[in-house]
Enzyme design. Structure first.
Site, mmCIF file in Angstrom:
data_model
loop_
_atom_site.group_PDB
_atom_site.id
_atom_site.type_symbol
_atom_site.label_atom_id
_atom_site.label_comp_id
_atom_site.label_asym_id
_atom_site.label_seq_id
_atom_site.Cartn_x
_atom_site.Cartn_y
_atom_site.Cartn_z
ATOM 1 N N ASP A 1 -2.472 -0.485 6.590
ATOM 2 C CA ASP A 1 -3.417 -0.891 5.547
ATOM 3 C C ASP A 1 -2.951 -2.147 4.824
ATOM 4 O O ASP A 1 -3.768 -2.994 4.446
ATOM 5 C CB ASP A 1 -3.614 0.243 4.544
ATOM 6 C CG ASP A 1 -4.452 1.384 5.126
ATOM 7 O OD1 ASP A 1 -4.855 1.284 6.296
ATOM 8 O OD2 ASP A 1 -4.701 2.365 4.406
ATOM 9 N N ASP B 1 0.852 -1.179 0.000
ATOM 10 C CA ASP B 1 0.000 0.000 0.000
ATOM 11 C C ASP B 1 0.895 1.238 0.000
ATOM 12 O O ASP B 1 2.043 1.191 0.453
ATOM 13 C CB ASP B 1 -0.919 0.026 1.220
ATOM 14 C CG ASP B 1 -1.937 1.160 1.147
ATOM 15 O OD1 ASP B 1 -2.722 1.182 0.180
ATOM 16 O OD2 ASP B 1 -1.933 2.024 2.038
ATOM 17 N N HIS C 1 -5.491 6.646 7.234
ATOM 18 C CA HIS C 1 -4.891 5.708 6.300
ATOM 19 C C HIS C 1 -3.387 5.676 6.586
ATOM 20 O O HIS C 1 -2.755 6.717 6.747
ATOM 21 C CB HIS C 1 -5.113 6.155 4.848
ATOM 22 C CG HIS C 1 -6.520 6.030 4.401
ATOM 23 N ND1 HIS C 1 -6.865 5.751 3.091
ATOM 24 C CD2 HIS C 1 -7.691 6.130 5.071
ATOM 25 C CE1 HIS C 1 -8.183 5.699 2.980
ATOM 26 N NE2 HIS C 1 -8.702 5.943 4.171
ATOM 27 N N GLU D 1 0.862 5.818 0.321
ATOM 28 C CA GLU D 1 0.171 7.087 0.538
ATOM 29 C C GLU D 1 0.861 8.128 -0.326
ATOM 30 O O GLU D 1 2.067 8.027 -0.594
ATOM 31 C CB GLU D 1 0.216 7.499 2.013
ATOM 32 C CG GLU D 1 -0.453 6.522 2.967
ATOM 33 C CD GLU D 1 -1.941 6.322 2.718
ATOM 34 O OE1 GLU D 1 -2.573 7.232 2.112
ATOM 35 O OE2 GLU D 1 -2.468 5.267 3.088
ATOM 36 N N HIS E 1 -4.408 10.889 5.552
ATOM 37 C CA HIS E 1 -3.345 10.054 6.119
ATOM 38 C C HIS E 1 -2.588 10.681 7.283
ATOM 39 O O HIS E 1 -1.793 10.003 7.943
ATOM 40 C CB HIS E 1 -2.345 9.632 5.034
ATOM 41 C CG HIS E 1 -1.880 10.749 4.154
ATOM 42 N ND1 HIS E 1 -1.237 11.868 4.620
ATOM 43 C CD2 HIS E 1 -1.977 10.898 2.798
ATOM 44 C CE1 HIS E 1 -0.936 12.662 3.611
ATOM 45 N NE2 HIS E 1 -1.396 12.107 2.490
#
Length: 225
Positions: A155, A7, A150, A9, A57
């Protein structure tokens, strides 16, 4: 089989508009089960993080200002993922950003078919149902109570559990390890006394007793001819 749940960001939605990668989280799976090995890093995007992205985030420009550049972490990242398939939720988004950064850093880009998209898996398995990571955690009973923002590594860890459920649940993952078990209790050994095999042919006395029994039965099915 080795897979990497991944994952990221970012500062926004499109690298073409100047947005950059700011966090990468990876979880290693072997035969669809997490091994405990992870990769995680924050990345200095060399630009401001917009307030609407921070709201998602929580990663601010100030927080990221002393973090390494992507060029400083790319070698370790590429070494960790190796050539394993990448399990990603909404893979097109993450793959686009990763390949953009890899290209800038002078590394080969990754083919799109390397990614296993859990968003597509969820939509195929549950047509019309919500398919966000939070919705899938709720559906499968995966505890996401610590997900206030997030976060790439958190995640990825949640997605690893969701991915296992999308593939059929924990029963499908009971591979019982890929090699011999170590560190567990010793195998139980049961010693039994040796008994020599007995002869199966009946004795004369047994035949006579059987004949007497048959005389007492009416039309016995197993009467000898």
């Amino acid at each position: 089989m080795r897979e990497i749940v991944l994952d990221t960001e970012t500062t926004g939605f499109k690298p073409e508009e100047g947005h950059r990668l700011i966090e990468i989280g990876c979880v290693e799976l072997h035969n669809h089960v997490a091994t405990g090995k992870t990769f995680h890093c924050y990345v200095n995007p060399e630009r401001d993080v917009p307030p609407d992205a921070v709201a998602v985030h929580g990663l601010t420009t100030e927080f990221l200002s002393d973090k390494p550049l992507f060029n400083d972490v790319v070698a370790e990242f590429v070494a960790f993922i190796g050539d394993a398939p990448l399990v990603i939720h909404n893979a097109a988004f993450d793959m686009h950003f990763l390949n953009w950064e890899l290209r800038i850093a002078g590394y080969p880009v990754m083919p799109k078919d390397r990614a296993i998209d859990t968003l597509l898996m969820a939509r195929q398995k549950f047509p019309g149902a919500p398919a966000t990571l939070d919705a899938l955690c709720k559906r499968f009973g995966v505890d996401n109570s610590s997900r206030t923002y997030h976060g790439a590594l958190l995640d990825a860890q949640l997605l690893a559990e969701v991915y296992l459920e999308l593939r059929g649940g924990r029963q499908a993952g009971l591979a019982l390890a890929s090699g011999p078990a170590t560190g567990g209790p010793a195998a139980i050994r049961i010693d039994r006394p040796y008994r020599a095999p007995r002869a199966h042919a009946p004795s004369e006395e047994e035949l006579a007793a059987h004949a007497e029994l048959l005389k007492k039965l009416k039309n016995p099915l197993w009467a000898a001819e």
